[in-house]
Write a protein that holds these residues in place. Structure first.
Motif, PDB file in Angstrom:
ATOM      1  N   GLN A  86       0.699  -1.209   0.010  1.00  0.00           N
ATOM      2  CA  GLN A  86       0.067   0.052  -0.125  1.00  0.00           C
ATOM      3  C   GLN A  86       0.914   1.126  -0.133  1.00  0.00           C
ATOM      4  O   GLN A  86       2.093   1.112   0.155  1.00  0.00           O
ATOM      5  N   GLY A  87       0.355   2.478  -0.270  1.00  0.00           N
ATOM      6  CA  GLY A  87       0.793   3.497   0.032  1.00  0.00           C
ATOM      7  C   GLY A  87       1.929   4.000  -1.333  1.00  0.00           C
ATOM      8  O   GLY A  87       2.780   4.967  -0.832  1.00  0.00           O
ATOM      9  N   GLY A  88       1.931   3.497  -2.321  1.00  0.00           N
ATOM     10  CA  GLY A  88       2.634   3.863  -3.421  1.00  0.00           C
ATOM     11  C   GLY A  88       4.212   3.256  -3.173  1.00  0.00           C
ATOM     12  O   GLY A  88       5.063   3.680  -3.689  1.00  0.00           O
ATOM     13  N   VAL A  89       4.280   2.256  -2.429  1.00  0.00           N
ATOM     14  CA  VAL A  89       5.708   1.659  -1.813  1.00  0.00           C
ATOM     15  C   VAL A  89       6.361   1.044  -3.227  1.00  0.00           C
ATOM     16  O   VAL A  89       7.379   1.259  -3.406  1.00  0.00           O
ATOM     17  N   ILE A  90       5.671   0.556  -4.191  1.00  0.00           N
ATOM     18  CA  ILE A  90       6.093  -0.307  -5.302  1.00  0.00           C
ATOM     19  C   ILE A  90       6.779   1.017  -6.182  1.00  0.00           C
ATOM     20  O   ILE A  90       7.904   0.949  -6.714  1.00  0.00           O
ATOM     21  N   GLU A  91       5.894   1.996  -6.506  1.00  0.00           N
ATOM     22  CA  GLU A  91       6.330   3.205  -7.247  1.00  0.00           C
ATOM     23  C   GLU A  91       7.778   3.814  -6.614  1.00  0.00           C
ATOM     24  O   GLU A  91       8.525   4.108  -7.311  1.00  0.00           O
ATOM     25  N   ASP A  92       7.818   4.083  -5.235  1.00  0.00           N
ATOM     26  CA  ASP A  92       8.796   4.611  -4.569  1.00  0.00           C
ATOM     27  C   ASP A  92      10.239   3.938  -4.735  1.00  0.00           C
ATOM     28  O   ASP A  92      10.976   4.336  -4.924  1.00  0.00           O
ATOM     29  N   THR A  93       9.840   2.624  -4.683  1.00  0.00           N
ATOM     30  CA  THR A  93      10.960   1.497  -4.709  1.00  0.00           C
ATOM     31  C   THR A  93      11.824   1.752  -5.933  1.00  0.00           C
ATOM     32  O   THR A  93      12.952   2.106  -6.156  1.00  0.00           O
ATOM     33  N   LEU A  94      10.820   1.567  -6.890  1.00  0.00           N
ATOM     34  CA  LEU A  94      11.336   1.652  -8.382  1.00  0.00           C
ATOM     35  C   LEU A  94      12.115   2.860  -8.785  1.00  0.00           C
ATOM     36  O   LEU A  94      13.175   2.903  -9.272  1.00  0.00           O
ATOM     37  N   PHE A  95      11.490   3.823  -8.311  1.00  0.00           N
ATOM     38  CA  PHE A  95      12.009   5.408  -8.471  1.00  0.00           C
ATOM     39  C   PHE A  95      13.495   5.524  -7.763  1.00  0.00           C
ATOM     40  O   PHE A  95      14.328   6.013  -8.414  1.00  0.00           O
ATOM     41  N   LEU A  96      13.554   5.182  -6.596  1.00  0.00           N
ATOM     42  CA  LEU A  96      14.455   5.274  -5.637  1.00  0.00           C
ATOM     43  C   LEU A  96      15.796   4.549  -6.427  1.00  0.00           C
ATOM     44  O   LEU A  96      16.914   5.069  -6.435  1.00  0.00           O
ATOM     45  N   TYR A  97      15.616   3.309  -6.992  1.00  0.00           N
ATOM     46  CA  TYR A  97      16.582   2.704  -7.939  1.00  0.00           C
ATOM     47  C   TYR A  97      16.983   3.615  -9.011  1.00  0.00           C
ATOM     48  O   TYR A  97      18.284   3.864  -9.231  1.00  0.00           O
ATOM     49  N   ALA A  98      16.134   4.296  -9.716  1.00  0.00           N
ATOM     50  CA  ALA A  98      16.307   4.815 -10.794  1.00  0.00           C
ATOM     51  C   ALA A  98      17.001   6.337 -10.445  1.00  0.00           C
ATOM     52  O   ALA A  98      18.094   6.622 -10.982  1.00  0.00           O
ATOM     53  N   ALA A  99      16.784   6.801  -9.304  1.00  0.00           N
ATOM     54  CA  ALA A  99      17.452   8.128  -9.103  1.00  0.00           C
ATOM     55  C   ALA A  99      19.062   7.873  -8.724  1.00  0.00           C
ATOM     56  O   ALA A  99      19.571   8.611  -8.851  1.00  0.00           O
ATOM     57  N   ALA A 100      19.340   6.697  -8.307  1.00  0.00           N
ATOM     58  CA  ALA A 100      20.614   6.526  -7.825  1.00  0.00           C
ATOM     59  C   ALA A 100      21.367   5.892  -9.230  1.00  0.00           C
ATOM     60  O   ALA A 100      22.528   5.371  -9.132  1.00  0.00           O
ATOM     61  N   GLY A 101      20.889   5.917 -10.383  1.00  0.00           N
ATOM     62  CA  GLY A 101      21.405   5.439 -11.564  1.00  0.00           C
ATOM     63  C   GLY A 101      21.419   3.816 -11.854  1.00  0.00           C
ATOM     64  O   GLY A 101      22.202   3.277 -12.597  1.00  0.00           O
ATOM     65  N   ILE A 102      20.517   3.221 -11.153  1.00  0.00           N
ATOM     66  CA  ILE A 102      20.433   1.703 -11.354  1.00  0.00           C
ATOM     67  C   ILE A 102      19.344   1.672 -12.486  1.00  0.00           C
ATOM     68  O   ILE A 102      18.129   2.092 -12.219  1.00  0.00           O
ATOM     69  N   THR A 103      19.784   1.014 -13.485  1.00  0.00           N
ATOM     70  CA  THR A 103      18.871   0.744 -14.581  1.00  0.00           C
ATOM     71  C   THR A 103      18.486  -0.705 -14.816  1.00  0.00           C
ATOM     72  O   THR A 103      17.699  -0.989 -15.693  1.00  0.00           O
ATOM     73  N   THR A 104      19.009  -1.521 -14.118  1.00  0.00           N
ATOM     74  CA  THR A 104      18.895  -2.880 -14.177  1.00  0.00           C
ATOM     75  C   THR A 104      18.639  -3.558 -12.662  1.00  0.00           C
ATOM     76  O   THR A 104      19.538  -3.447 -11.800  1.00  0.00           O
ATOM     77  N   ALA A 325      18.885  -4.562  -1.151  1.00  0.00           N
ATOM     78  CA  ALA A 325      17.772  -3.621  -0.960  1.00  0.00           C
ATOM     79  C   ALA A 325      16.543  -3.786  -1.666  1.00  0.00           C
ATOM     80  O   ALA A 325      16.338  -4.576  -2.465  1.00  0.00           O
ATOM     81  N   PRO A 326      15.348  -3.539  -0.820  1.00  0.00           N
ATOM     82  CA  PRO A 326      15.429  -2.742   0.303  1.00  0.00           C
ATOM     83  C   PRO A 326      15.613  -3.740   1.688  1.00  0.00           C
ATOM     84  O   PRO A 326      14.999  -4.748   1.558  1.00  0.00           O
ATOM     85  N   GLN A 327      16.068  -3.321   2.589  1.00  0.00           N
ATOM     86  CA  GLN A 327      16.265  -4.070   3.574  1.00  0.00           C
ATOM     87  C   GLN A 327      16.815  -3.240   4.823  1.00  0.00           C
ATOM     88  O   GLN A 327      16.486  -2.050   4.806  1.00  0.00           O
ATOM     89  N   GLN A 328      17.080  -3.803   6.012  1.00  0.00           N
ATOM     90  CA  GLN A 328      17.401  -3.070   7.247  1.00  0.00           C
ATOM     91  C   GLN A 328      18.422  -1.887   6.917  1.00  0.00           C
ATOM     92  O   GLN A 328      19.520  -2.441   6.709  1.00  0.00           O
ATOM     93  N   PHE A 329      18.125  -0.889   7.047  1.00  0.00           N
ATOM     94  CA  PHE A 329      19.106   0.351   6.798  1.00  0.00           C
ATOM     95  C   PHE A 329      19.518   0.365   5.510  1.00  0.00           C
ATOM     96  O   PHE A 329      20.842   0.932   5.064  1.00  0.00           O
ATOM     97  N   SER A 330      18.884  -0.150   4.665  1.00  0.00           N
ATOM     98  CA  SER A 330      19.466  -0.404   3.106  1.00  0.00           C
ATOM     99  C   SER A 330      18.466   0.092   2.402  1.00  0.00           C
ATOM    100  O   SER A 330      17.697  -0.703   1.741  1.00  0.00           O
ATOM    101  N   VAL A 331      18.542   1.253   1.795  1.00  0.00           N
ATOM    102  CA  VAL A 331      17.484   1.885   1.256  1.00  0.00           C
ATOM    103  C   VAL A 331      17.942   1.942  -0.184  1.00  0.00           C
ATOM    104  O   VAL A 331      18.970   2.152  -0.654  1.00  0.00           O
ATOM    105  N   PRO A 332      16.910   1.473  -1.249  1.00  0.00           N
ATOM    106  CA  PRO A 332      17.356   1.064  -2.669  1.00  0.00           C
ATOM    107  C   PRO A 332      18.170   2.378  -3.275  1.00  0.00           C
ATOM    108  O   PRO A 332      17.559   3.421  -2.885  1.00  0.00           O
ATOM    109  N   GLY A 333      19.062   2.078  -4.162  1.00  0.00           N
ATOM    110  CA  GLY A 333      19.778   3.092  -4.708  1.00  0.00           C
ATOM    111  C   GLY A 333      20.937   3.657  -3.912  1.00  0.00           C
ATOM    112  O   GLY A 333      21.925   3.452  -4.037  1.00  0.00           O
TER     113      GLY A 333
END
Length: 427
Positions: A86-104, A325-333
């Motif tokens: 819920q709450g757009g978590v999928i959208e946020d996770t995918l965007f955080l990956y991309a924002a850090a230059g992760i494309t795969t 990631a995402p994990q404990q203190f491990s934020v995507p990207g």
């Protein structure tokens, strides 16, 4: 999921022709920078790379003067939230990956409905890295006999998952049934090493990736003290000959073994993109583990992980960039940036670290797509940087923009997306 679908109305078309003009190229075909190049992208593919390429009419021009263009990076042990999150978590996770230059992203724990998400990403309908997804896990809770292991492999192959995820707990018979059936149907498998199988047997059975290095630590009794150099050298040799891949996830394991102070972890700037309830839960889990794992064993494990990773790298075993990631203190990207220092400590040069997230990943997925270097015909996954990453690997954090399969996200758009997530979770 509603938030994801709403993006379809606002995303720019990836079919647009885009030209990176006068950019310093880090193509990853060698450890060299090629100055003042023009890179033309159309329909999500790199069309040409040259010094004098003319910009097609109506092309979007990205001024690369003084900047550096690298292939997109990869998270080879990542996770995608379940589709009912819920709450757009999928959208946020995918965007955080991309924002850090992760494309795969190689997602290492599948959930129902994620295969359609993978296809939406492939079609450019959502802001997302390219997704390669393992199916639901093989472990002692999901598998109770060799026959169940065989049936699960065949079902996941039929459904179209990209690989099988191995967790601890399988019996030797169950593991072998899974491995043999996977080889029969042409499915790769990787992850943990069940204790009943052991590292050497898992290598012999064709397990492709060994994530977290825990199988090596266990095979060498790494919790008890310094590992035996001769035994380590023999395992490195066996790994190299078998062509296995290593996904270290070193930074997270330091968290899980409590060798980074909790105060330091709670001070991570990227926690602004995570809910306070999640941070509190991570803190409680951290404190609980301190009482469960003897401090000497934890220290030995982490020190030996460093020795093992260095030995594997120096022995020519291929490393794949990954953080769990995402994990404990491990934020995507952001987790990727924290992993860089651990790879540097293992003796990897900036070029070798970049290879682990570009060229090596392209080689791993070579049968499914073409990417990982900046060459004509390759998938247009790119990161524009303000400084040269071959001089300092930390420069991969200085992002001017990210391209996902031809879709250009300038820094301004990335900042807007990050601000949206920060506001959502502001404490």
């Amino acid at each position: 999921m509603r938030a994801l679908l709403s993006l379809l109305l606002v995303l720019p078309a990836s079919a647009q022709t885009i030209v990176f003009r006068n950019v310093n190229l880090v193509p990853m075909t060698s450890a060299k920078v090629i100055a003042r190049q023009n890179v033309v992208v159309k329909d999500g593919v790199i069309v040409s790379v040259s010094k004098n390429a003319a910009a097609p009419a109506n092309a979007l021009i990205v001024d690369g003067t003084g900047k550096f263009l690298i292939p997109g990076l990869a998270e080879m042990h990542g996770h995608i939230p379940p589709m009912n999150a819920q709450g757009g978590v999928i959208e946020d996770t995918l965007f955080l990956y991309a924002a850090a230059g992760i494309t795969t992203v190689r997602g290492m724990l599948g959930h129902p409905g994620q295969l359609e998400l993978r296809e939406k990403a492939k079609r450019g309908e959502i802001i997302s890295p390219a997704l390669y997804l393992a199916g639901p896990s093989f472990n002692d809770q999901t598998i109770n006999s060799p026959d169940e292991a065989i049936a699960r492999v065949r079902a996941q192959h039929k459904d179209g998952w990209d690989l099988l995820k191995v967790h601890p707990g399988l019996t030797l018979e169950e593991y072998d049934a899974m491995a043999k059936t996977a080889c029969e149907v042409g499915m790769r498998f990787g992850g943990h090493v069940p204790a009943a199988a052991g590292l050497r047997h898992a290598i012999e059975m064709g397990q492709e990736t060994f994530d977290h290095i825990d199988g090596y630590v266990e095979a060498l009794d790494g919790a008890k003290g310094p590992v035996d150099p001769k035994k380590l050298a023999a395992l490195v040799k066996k790994s190299k000959e078998a062509g296995v891949w290593i996904v270290p996830t070193s930074a997270l394991w330091e968290v899980l073994f409590g060798t980074i102070p909790l105060e330091t972890l709670r001070g991570y700037r990227e926690l602004m993109y995570v809910s306070s309830s999640a941070v509190d839960a991570w803190s409680k889990a951290y404190e609980a583990r301190l009482t469960q794992t003897p401090r000497e064993a934890a220290k030995n494990t982490i020190e030996n992980r460093k020795r093992i990773l260095r030995a594997l790298h120096e022995g020519g075993v291929k490393i794949l960039m990954g953080t769990d990631a995402p994990q404990q203190f491990s934020v995507p990207g952001f987790s990727l940036w924290r992993e860089l220092g651990r790879m540097r400590e293992a003796g990897m040069s900036p070029y070798e670290i970049l290879r682990s997230g570009t060229v090596n990943v392209g080689e791993y997925f070579a049968k499914q797509d073409a990417f990982g270097t900046i060459e004509p015909g390759k998938r247009a996954d790119l990161v524009l940087l303000h400084a040269n990453p071959l001089e300092n690997i930390d420069n991969v954090q200085r992002i001017a923009g990210v391209m996902l399969r031809g879709r250009w996200l300038p820094r301004e758009e990335i900042n807007v997306g990050l601000a949206r997530i920060e506001v959502k979770y502001r404490r």
